[in-house]
Write a protein that holds these residues in place. Structure first.
Motif, PDB file in Angstrom:
ATOM      1  N   GLY A  32     -21.380  -4.841  28.862  1.00 37.65           N
ATOM      2  CA  GLY A  32     -20.278  -5.700  28.436  1.00 37.65           C
ATOM      3  C   GLY A  32     -20.142  -6.955  29.272  1.00 37.65           C
ATOM      4  O   GLY A  32     -19.658  -7.994  28.791  1.00 37.65           O
ATOM      5  N   THR A  33     -20.551  -6.896  30.533  1.00 39.76           N
ATOM      6  CA  THR A  33     -20.435  -8.075  31.407  1.00 39.76           C
ATOM      7  C   THR A  33     -21.680  -8.961  31.339  1.00 39.76           C
ATOM      8  O   THR A  33     -21.679 -10.042  31.928  1.00 39.76           O
ATOM      9  CB  THR A  33     -20.206  -7.645  32.866  1.00 39.76           C
ATOM     10  N   TYR A  41      -6.646   0.310  35.046  1.00 41.46           N
ATOM     11  CA  TYR A  41      -6.506  -1.153  34.947  1.00 41.46           C
ATOM     12  C   TYR A  41      -6.407  -1.528  33.474  1.00 41.46           C
ATOM     13  O   TYR A  41      -6.686  -0.704  32.594  1.00 41.46           O
ATOM     14  CB  TYR A  41      -7.687  -1.885  35.617  1.00 41.46           C
ATOM     15  N   GLY A  62     -18.523  -0.480  26.045  1.00 43.81           N
ATOM     16  CA  GLY A  62     -17.145  -0.264  25.611  1.00 43.81           C
ATOM     17  C   GLY A  62     -16.457  -1.571  25.244  1.00 43.81           C
ATOM     18  O   GLY A  62     -15.614  -1.615  24.340  1.00 43.81           O
ATOM     19  N   GLY A 116     -14.252   1.881  32.927  1.00 42.84           N
ATOM     20  CA  GLY A 116     -14.762   1.773  31.568  1.00 42.84           C
ATOM     21  C   GLY A 116     -13.586   1.741  30.608  1.00 42.84           C
ATOM     22  O   GLY A 116     -12.472   2.164  30.942  1.00 42.84           O
ATOM     23  N   THR A 117     -13.860   1.234  29.420  1.00 36.44           N
ATOM     24  CA  THR A 117     -12.793   1.050  28.435  1.00 36.44           C
ATOM     25  C   THR A 117     -12.171   2.404  28.058  1.00 36.44           C
ATOM     26  O   THR A 117     -12.825   3.443  28.170  1.00 36.44           O
ATOM     27  CB  THR A 117     -13.375   0.365  27.191  1.00 36.44           C
ATOM     28  N   GLU A 123      -7.946  -3.488  26.655  1.00 39.95           N
ATOM     29  CA  GLU A 123      -8.397  -2.160  27.082  1.00 39.95           C
ATOM     30  C   GLU A 123      -7.419  -1.581  28.096  1.00 39.95           C
ATOM     31  O   GLU A 123      -6.761  -2.315  28.829  1.00 39.95           O
ATOM     32  CB  GLU A 123      -9.765  -2.267  27.766  1.00 39.95           C
ATOM     33  N   SER A 133     -18.035   3.023  35.460  1.00 38.73           N
ATOM     34  CA  SER A 133     -18.297   2.090  34.351  1.00 38.73           C
ATOM     35  C   SER A 133     -17.632   0.727  34.553  1.00 38.73           C
ATOM     36  O   SER A 133     -17.407   0.012  33.579  1.00 38.73           O
ATOM     37  CB  SER A 133     -17.841   2.692  33.014  1.00 38.73           C
ATOM     38  N   VAL A 134     -17.297   0.377  35.791  1.00 35.19           N
ATOM     39  CA  VAL A 134     -16.889  -1.014  36.030  1.00 35.19           C
ATOM     40  C   VAL A 134     -18.085  -1.757  36.626  1.00 35.19           C
ATOM     41  O   VAL A 134     -19.186  -1.205  36.713  1.00 35.19           O
ATOM     42  CB  VAL A 134     -15.645  -1.131  36.951  1.00 35.19           C
ATOM     43  N   GLN A 135     -17.875  -3.016  37.022  1.00 38.06           N
ATOM     44  CA  GLN A 135     -19.000  -3.776  37.572  1.00 38.06           C
ATOM     45  C   GLN A 135     -19.476  -3.121  38.862  1.00 38.06           C
ATOM     46  O   GLN A 135     -18.693  -2.540  39.617  1.00 38.06           O
ATOM     47  CB  GLN A 135     -18.577  -5.220  37.828  1.00 38.06           C
ATOM     48  N   SER A 139     -23.822   0.815  23.699  1.00 35.74           N
ATOM     49  CA  SER A 139     -23.831   0.967  25.159  1.00 35.74           C
ATOM     50  C   SER A 139     -22.544   0.452  25.787  1.00 35.74           C
ATOM     51  O   SER A 139     -22.139   0.931  26.848  1.00 35.74           O
ATOM     52  CB  SER A 139     -25.019   0.204  25.749  1.00 35.74           C
ATOM     53  N   ASP A 174     -13.269 -11.225  33.464  1.00 38.89           N
ATOM     54  CA  ASP A 174     -14.639 -11.420  33.955  1.00 38.89           C
ATOM     55  C   ASP A 174     -15.041 -12.901  33.963  1.00 38.89           C
ATOM     56  O   ASP A 174     -15.916 -13.301  34.735  1.00 38.89           O
ATOM     57  CB  ASP A 174     -15.613 -10.596  33.128  1.00 38.89           C
ATOM     58  N   PHE A 197     -14.242  -9.558  28.311  1.00 42.33           N
ATOM     59  CA  PHE A 197     -12.916  -9.456  28.909  1.00 42.33           C
ATOM     60  C   PHE A 197     -12.680 -10.731  29.711  1.00 42.33           C
ATOM     61  O   PHE A 197     -13.551 -11.153  30.491  1.00 42.33           O
ATOM     62  CB  PHE A 197     -12.810  -8.215  29.798  1.00 42.33           C
ATOM     63  N   GLN A 203     -12.934  -8.319  41.468  1.00 40.13           N
ATOM     64  CA  GLN A 203     -12.599  -8.122  40.054  1.00 40.13           C
ATOM     65  C   GLN A 203     -11.136  -8.470  39.805  1.00 40.13           C
ATOM     66  O   GLN A 203     -10.302  -8.335  40.693  1.00 40.13           O
ATOM     67  CB  GLN A 203     -12.854  -6.668  39.653  1.00 40.13           C
ATOM     68  N   GLY A 215     -22.652   1.484  31.545  1.00 35.89           N
ATOM     69  CA  GLY A 215     -21.625   1.056  30.613  1.00 35.89           C
ATOM     70  C   GLY A 215     -20.837   2.246  30.073  1.00 35.89           C
ATOM     71  O   GLY A 215     -21.278   3.398  30.179  1.00 35.89           O
ATOM     72  N   SER A 216     -19.688   1.949  29.473  1.00 36.66           N
ATOM     73  CA  SER A 216     -18.790   3.007  29.004  1.00 36.66           C
ATOM     74  C   SER A 216     -19.460   3.885  27.949  1.00 36.66           C
ATOM     75  O   SER A 216     -19.359   5.122  27.998  1.00 36.66           O
ATOM     76  CB  SER A 216     -17.529   2.383  28.403  1.00 36.66           C
TER      77      SER A 216
HETATM   78  N1  PLP Z   1     -16.918  -4.175  33.951  1.00 34.98           N
HETATM   79  C1  PLP Z   1     -15.669  -4.606  33.929  1.00 34.98           C
HETATM   80  C2  PLP Z   1     -15.246  -5.555  34.970  1.00 34.98           C
HETATM   81  C3  PLP Z   1     -14.774  -4.166  32.956  1.00 34.98           C
HETATM   82  O1  PLP Z   1     -13.521  -4.601  32.947  1.00 34.98           O
HETATM   83  C4  PLP Z   1     -15.226  -3.265  31.991  1.00 34.98           C
HETATM   84  C5  PLP Z   1     -14.304  -2.682  31.040  1.00 34.98           C
HETATM   85  O2  PLP Z   1     -13.746  -1.638  31.267  1.00 34.98           O
HETATM   86  C6  PLP Z   1     -16.549  -2.876  31.999  1.00 34.98           C
HETATM   87  C7  PLP Z   1     -17.378  -3.339  32.993  1.00 34.98           C
HETATM   88  C8  PLP Z   1     -17.092  -1.984  30.931  1.00 34.98           C
HETATM   89  O3  PLP Z   1     -18.378  -2.384  30.614  1.00 34.98           O
HETATM   90  P1  PLP Z   1     -19.097  -2.002  29.267  1.00 34.98           P
HETATM   91  O4  PLP Z   1     -18.631  -2.932  28.202  1.00 34.98           O
HETATM   92  O5  PLP Z   1     -20.552  -2.252  29.599  1.00 34.98           O
HETATM   93  O6  PLP Z   1     -18.800  -0.606  28.939  1.00 34.98           O
END
Ligand code: PLP
Length: 339
Positions: free
Chosen positions: A205-206, A124, A169, A80-81, A249, A30-32, A167, A226, A223, A287, A57-58
């Motif tokens: 989220g991104t 993180y 976090g 993810g969060t 987070e 759930s990160v980029q 969708s 980003d 965040f 990141q 996503g989270s």
């Molecule tokens: N991508 C990055 C770089 C993040 O720091 C986070 C948070 O944990 C997310 C994605 C989470 O994405 P989303 O808000 O779509 O759950």
């Protein structure tokens, strides 16, 4: 109602699979996507374990894990969060594990681990703030936002983008932050006042900060690490953290209950907590989160959380499954249904 499309993006790892019987690992990430691909590729290369990775996503990954509870498809959920990882722990969707590498972690990473009954660990951290396109704001002669109060000003009509909390976090952290800063009713009044200034509630989220970078929207709620990713990529992007204070987070990792590849899942978990692997987030994925391994340096120009006015985010309360569900349902009713 501004609709959210919850399609999953499934990605097979690009790494070649070394011969051998090291087994396989199914990873929900759930990160980029750049970071997800970097960890999938490098883990496969380092261990010979074949990785199949799905990035979502989270909130979407939590929904998938719930739906698959009787027959889990994934072994590990990386990133993810933190709130949905806590909800998954409470719902008995994940399992406890203590890594031999946990002694290397920041205290906040272990607080998450303890609060989840040892089922989620921090990898993180990052803070919520405003990302903005400096060229677009300059051209429109709009002063950049500094405070939550600024964002509801009519000067930002149609200029703000954030994500949908079903969708994303990130978006749930924003709502929980406003509730903690203002009280719940006032927070939802604020979100309704903000609505005319919002041009879209994105799926990821991104998404909003990427829209800022492309000049499709002037301001995002994101965040702040980003925003630096986009600035480093050459876009006219800057960020501010709200003068009233902001939430943050603890990006987390969990092993799923019923994981079919438990030995490989634990190996991945231990690997992902090492200082060198945490460097991959920046070195390969570009990141800029704050890493949880104390020996991993903060990436250059990453937001320094010790210099941001952070609220004392109540992870135990806002990570509770029923509370998360209730606040998202209220958002759907009070905000998401607005024309
Ligand atoms: N991508 C990055 C770089 C993040 O720091 C986070 C948070 O944990 C997310 C994605 C989470 O994405 P989303 O808000 O779509 O759950």
């Amino acid at each position: 109602m501004k609709r959210v499309v919850c399609a999953a993006i499934a990605l097979a790892s690009a790494a070649s699979t070394p011969a051998g019987a090291q087994g396989a690992l199914n990873l929900y990430c759930s990160v980029q996507v750049e970071w997800c691909q970097a960890i999938a590729t490098n883990f496969q290369r380092d261990t010979g374990i074949r990785v199949s990775m799905t990035q979502r996503g989270s909130g979407e990954n939590l929904a998938a894990i719930r739906a698959e509870a009787q027959n889990p498809r994934a072994d590990v959920w990386f990133g993810g969060t933190g709130d949905p990882h806590l909800a998954a722990a409470e719902e008995n969707l994940t399992q406890d594990y203590e890594s031999p590498n946990s002694a290397q972690l920041q205290p906040w990473a272990l607080t998450q681990w303890r609060q989840s009954n040892r089922r989620a660990v921090g990898v993180y951290a990052g803070a919520i703030g405003f990302g903005f396109n400096t060229e677009l704001l300059g051209r429109k002669n709009i002063a950049s936002p500094r405070c939550w109060a600024d964002l509801v000003d009519p000067r930002f009509k149609g200029e703000v983008q954030l994500a949908n909390p079903n969708s994303s976090g990130t978006s749930y952290v924003i709502i929980a932050t406003l509730v903690q800063l203002m009280g719940e009713d006032q927070a939802f009044t604020y979100l309704r006042q903000l609505h005319p200034n919002v041009n879209a509630y994105a799926r990821a989220g991104t998404g909003p900060i990427k829209a800022v970078a492309r000049g499709e929207t002037a301001v995002s709620l994101s965040f702040v690490h980003d925003a630096v990713v986009e600035r480093n990529a050459g876009f006219p992007v800057d960020y501010a953290t709200p003068c009233e204070g902001t939430g943050f987070e603890i990006g987390s990792m969990s092993i799923l209950r019923g994981a079919r590849n438990l030995a490989q899942a634990r190996r991945f978990y231990d690997w992902a907590l090492t200082a060198d692997v945490q460097r991959l987030g920046y070195d390969v994925g570009r990141q800029l989160q704050t890493p949880s391994n104390r020996a991993t340096p903060l990436p250059p120009n990453a937001p320094d959380l010790t210099r941001i006015k952070l609220i004392d985010y109540d992870f135990a309360r806002y990570g509770r499954s029923a509370e998360r569900r209730r606040l998202i349902e209220r958002w759907d009713r009070d905000v998401g249904s607005l024309p």
